[in-house]
Every structure is written in C-alpha cells, then in structure tokens.
Design an enzyme around this catalytic site. Structure first.
Site, short mmCIF file in Angstrom:
data_model
loop_
_atom_site.label_atom_id
_atom_site.label_comp_id
_atom_site.label_asym_id
_atom_site.label_seq_id
_atom_site.Cartn_x
_atom_site.Cartn_y
_atom_site.Cartn_z
N ASN A 7 0.86 -1.18 0.00
CA ASN A 7 0.00 0.00 0.00
C ASN A 7 0.90 1.24 0.00
OD1 ASN A 7 -1.77 2.07 0.52
ND2 ASN A 7 -2.64 1.16 2.37
N ARG A 91 -2.75 -2.20 -3.28
CA ARG A 91 -3.92 -1.34 -3.08
C ARG A 91 -3.83 -0.20 -4.08
NH1 ARG A 91 -4.87 3.52 1.01
NH2 ARG A 91 -7.09 3.78 0.63
N HIS A 180 -12.91 3.39 0.46
CA HIS A 180 -12.89 2.41 1.56
C HIS A 180 -13.61 1.11 1.16
CE1 HIS A 180 -12.80 5.96 4.66
NE2 HIS A 180 -11.57 5.52 4.43
N ARG A 241 -11.25 16.58 7.32
CA ARG A 241 -12.06 16.90 6.13
C ARG A 241 -13.46 17.34 6.53
NH1 ARG A 241 -10.93 11.27 3.43
NH2 ARG A 241 -8.69 11.28 3.72
N GLU A 384 -8.01 -4.75 5.58
CA GLU A 384 -7.95 -4.51 4.14
C GLU A 384 -6.83 -5.34 3.50
OE1 GLU A 384 -8.16 -0.45 5.56
OE2 GLU A 384 -9.08 0.11 3.66
#
Ligand code: ADP
Length: 398
Positions: A7, A91, A180, A241, A384
C-alpha cells in the site's frame, strides 16, 4: 502461497507478507519519510520485536528493495529467498468506472490506472510508482490491483449522479465513486459469517470510522450507496475533512479570505472536520480527553461527528428498508465505545438498540446490540490487507 501486500502513499509504503495457507501474517511494516530526511523502515516479523532500519530512502523503489532485504534477512527475515513470494497484491485507490473488481496487472490495466490519475491526483501516482518498483524488482511475480472504488461500482445511477449538468459526468466523469470499498467489503463478509447467514440475504450498514470516514449501504452483499463521493471529501465530518457542507460556502470563503483554489482545497481537506471545529486535534482520543475535561469545542466537534453518522444511518435505513446489521469498523469504530454509544443514542426508533455493557469492547469482533434489538450491531476490526491478499490468491490461482 505467500502474498506480499503493498500500500503505497506519497511518502510511505505499508507492507504485509501473508501466508495464505492459514491467512497468517508472517511480517509487516512501514517505510516512512520516503524522499525526506530521516527515512526509515519499521519492520516486525510476527512473534519478534520490531526493528527500525534507518537508511537513505530516496524513492519507493529503494524502499521496496530494503523491505525485500528485510524479509529475507538472516536475523529478522521470515522467508529464505524472494522466490517464496508467489504473488503481490497492490492497493490502488481509484479505478474509476473501469474496474468493478480486482484484476491481474498487465499493460492494459496499467494504462487504465494511469487514466484514473486525473480523478485521484494525490493517490494513484504513488500506487503506480509502487507497482512499477515491484515489476522491476520481482519481474516474474504475478501482481494484482485491488481498488478502493471497485466495491461501489454496483451503486445505481440514481445514487451516483450529482444534480449538475449531465455533460460534466460525460466529459469529466464527475459522479460518486465512493472509497474504503475493500474495508466495507471485508466487514460485510465477516458480519455475515458472525451472524451465520449468507451475505445475499442481509441488508447491512457499515460505518468505517477512521482518519477518513465513510458509511455504506449494502444490499445482499452489494454496495447501493456510500457517503464519500467524487473524492473522499464528501460525506461525514472527518478528522480534518469537512464532509457535506453547503457548496455556496466555498466561493463565499474564497472571496472573503482571498483564497486560491489550492488554498481552499487545503482548508477543506486538511484544516476542517473535527480539527477545524475543536481547534485542537484530529485525533479522537485527544478530543474525548479534552471533552471529559470540559473543553466545549472538543465536545461540540464530537457531537457534530456523531450526528452526521447518525443521519447517514437514518438515510441508509430508508434506502435499505429492512436493516439486519449495523457494523462499526476502523480506528474509531473499533476502539471507541463512547462514540458508538453516542451514535446509537436515540436510534431505538429505527430498531437499533445497543447493549451498553456488551459495547464496552475494543479492537475485537463482537455483537454489541441487546437481545431485543432488531438490527444487530457489530464491532469488526477491518483487515484490508487480508482482503487484498484473498483477491490476489483467487485471481492468480485462476
Ligand atoms: P486511517 O484512516 O489512517 O487508516 P485508522 O482507521 O487507523 O485511520 O483510525 C485512526 C483514528 O482512530 C485516529 O485518528 C484516532 O482518532 C482513532 N482512534 C484510535 N484508537 C482510538 C481509541 N481508543 N479511542 C478513540 N479513537 C481512537
């Protein structure tokens, strides 16, 4: 089969080597500060102490080279030779409309990932660099790309089209993509397993609450709506965010504060969310501590965060009609019982009843709803990397 999961971020590279015979993690680690002074690798072979390897790591290729050396190292390595790595899973953040599933990487796939750079200018370029570095160092090992957006490609058009002139969708691909996806998919499958049902017969709302957060509505194992959009900025209030805001605020602030496009983009992505409201931190542990000590803005930030999650749960209950399970995952979702409690407060009206005692759980799989709760509430640590490794094995074996 040993699968290396990679990743790549702009200045970091996370990795895990997983033995897929029993899905056991052999080693994992993080390359930090790539291209910046003080670069290093934190490497942990399962069952051993973490080692820190300090070196000049000018680029991702060099970082990966050092990771491969670490994996075969006599002292803290876990395999005899690089030939013991049989496949690599990468990823990749954005697969646009091109990819609705994971794929074996070939030249055509690389071109398609390149074409998505415009949609994810911060994320796809380091992902591509990681793939290129692996190709160079392990030219004969098959590689698979697993996309954050792929799981959401089942979202119907009425949920992904924005009420903007349609030509912008056609010209620029402006639509909801969602992110996600690998995490939402993993916890969906795990929830079905925990409830002893097949995923096809379940309607699930999953809440991935971490530094970035998103909620997803899943019908029979397929994503039908999600809170993140064209970019990961939409939806919930997050660490830094802003999530959903009145779009008219943006030109208003730009004019008042004389901000450029870059500056306002930075403001909305890096200085907003719970950090912006509290003026204190984006880390929920800091905010919970501060709120306990009477910091009113920290408390307000947490309330805003929880209310947003609650609103999405309400909206997705309407989208799904019958909800069988509500899942909490990622840093906050897995670890914070108080945030889960605040989110579920008052949701008895939609048949969600948390058991306060069962909910006092951290970082492990658990059913935390009360006996009489129609909607089962689950805590599931996301994984993940394992999802990426599973997809990799499935494709490579074909
Ligand atoms: P990322 O999106 O970077 O993968 P994570 O899923 O690891 O992030 O989530 C990181 C966030 O989880 C941190 O910002 C922190 O606020 C939160 N977190 C971690 N542990 C706890 C805890 N015990 N209580 C509350 N929040 C926590």
């Amino acid at each position: 089969m040993n699968v290396l999961v990679i990743n790549c971020g702009s200045s970091s590279l996370k990795y895990q080597l997983i033995d897929m015979k029993n899905e056991e993690v052999l080693a994992k680690g993080l390359v930090e500060r790539i291209g910046i002074e003080g670069s290093r690798i934190k490497h942990t072979a399962t069952g051993k102490d973490q080692v820190i390897i300090e070196d000049t790591i000018q680029d991702h290729r060099r970082g990966l080279e050092l990771v491969l050396n670490a994996l075969v190292d006599k002292e803290y390595g876990v395999i005899d030779s690089l030939e013991d790595i049989e496949a690599v899973g990468h990823r990749v953040v954005h697969g646009g409309e091109e990819f609705s599933d994971s794929v074996i990487i070939d030249d055509k796939v690389m071109e398609a990932i390149e074409a998505c750079v415009e949609l994810a200018p911060l994320h796809n370029p380091p992902n591509i660099i990681g793939i290129e570095a692996c190709k160079e160092l392990m030219p004969n090992v098959p590689m698979v790309a697993v996309f954050d957006t792929a799981f959401h490609q089942t979202i119907p058009a009425e949920n992904y089209i924005y009420p903007l002139p349609y030509e912008y969708y056609e010209k620029y691909g402006i639509r909801k993509y969602g992110f996600h996806g690998t995490s939402h998919k993993y916890v969906t499958l795990k929830a079905a397993e925990m409830l002893g049902k097949s995923v096809e017969e379940l309607n699930i709302i999953t809440c991935h609450l971490g530094n970035g957060s998103s909620v997803c509505a899943i019908k029979g194992g397929k994503s039908v709506d999600t809170s993140m959009g064209f970019t990961p900025l939409e939806g919930l209030a997050m660490g830094t965010r802003c999530g959903d805001i009145d779009p008219a605020i943006i030109p208003f602030i730009m004019e008042k504060e004389n901000l450029s496009f870059q500056e306002v983009n930075n403001l909305l992505n890096k200085k907003s969310g719970v950090l912006g409201i509290s003026g204190l931190s984006s880390d929920f542990r800091d905010l919970e501590d501060a709120a306990t000590n009477g910091d009113e803005r920290a408390e307000l930030a947490l309330k805003v965060f929880c209310n947003r999650v609650k609103e999405y749960i309400g909206a997705y209950s309407a989208v799904l009609c019958n909800v069988d399970a509500l899942v909490f995952t990622a840093g906050i979702g897995e670890n914070s019982s108080t945030i889960r409690e605040k989110i579920c407060e008052g949701l008895e009206c939609i048949n969600i009843r948390l058991d306060i005692e069962l909910n006092k759980v951290r970082g492990k799989e658990a059913i935390v709803s009360s006996e009489d709760s129609q909607v089962k509430v689950l805590v599931i640590p996301t994984n993940e990397e394992l999802m990426i490794a599973r997809d990799t094995v499935n494709l490579v074996r074909k």
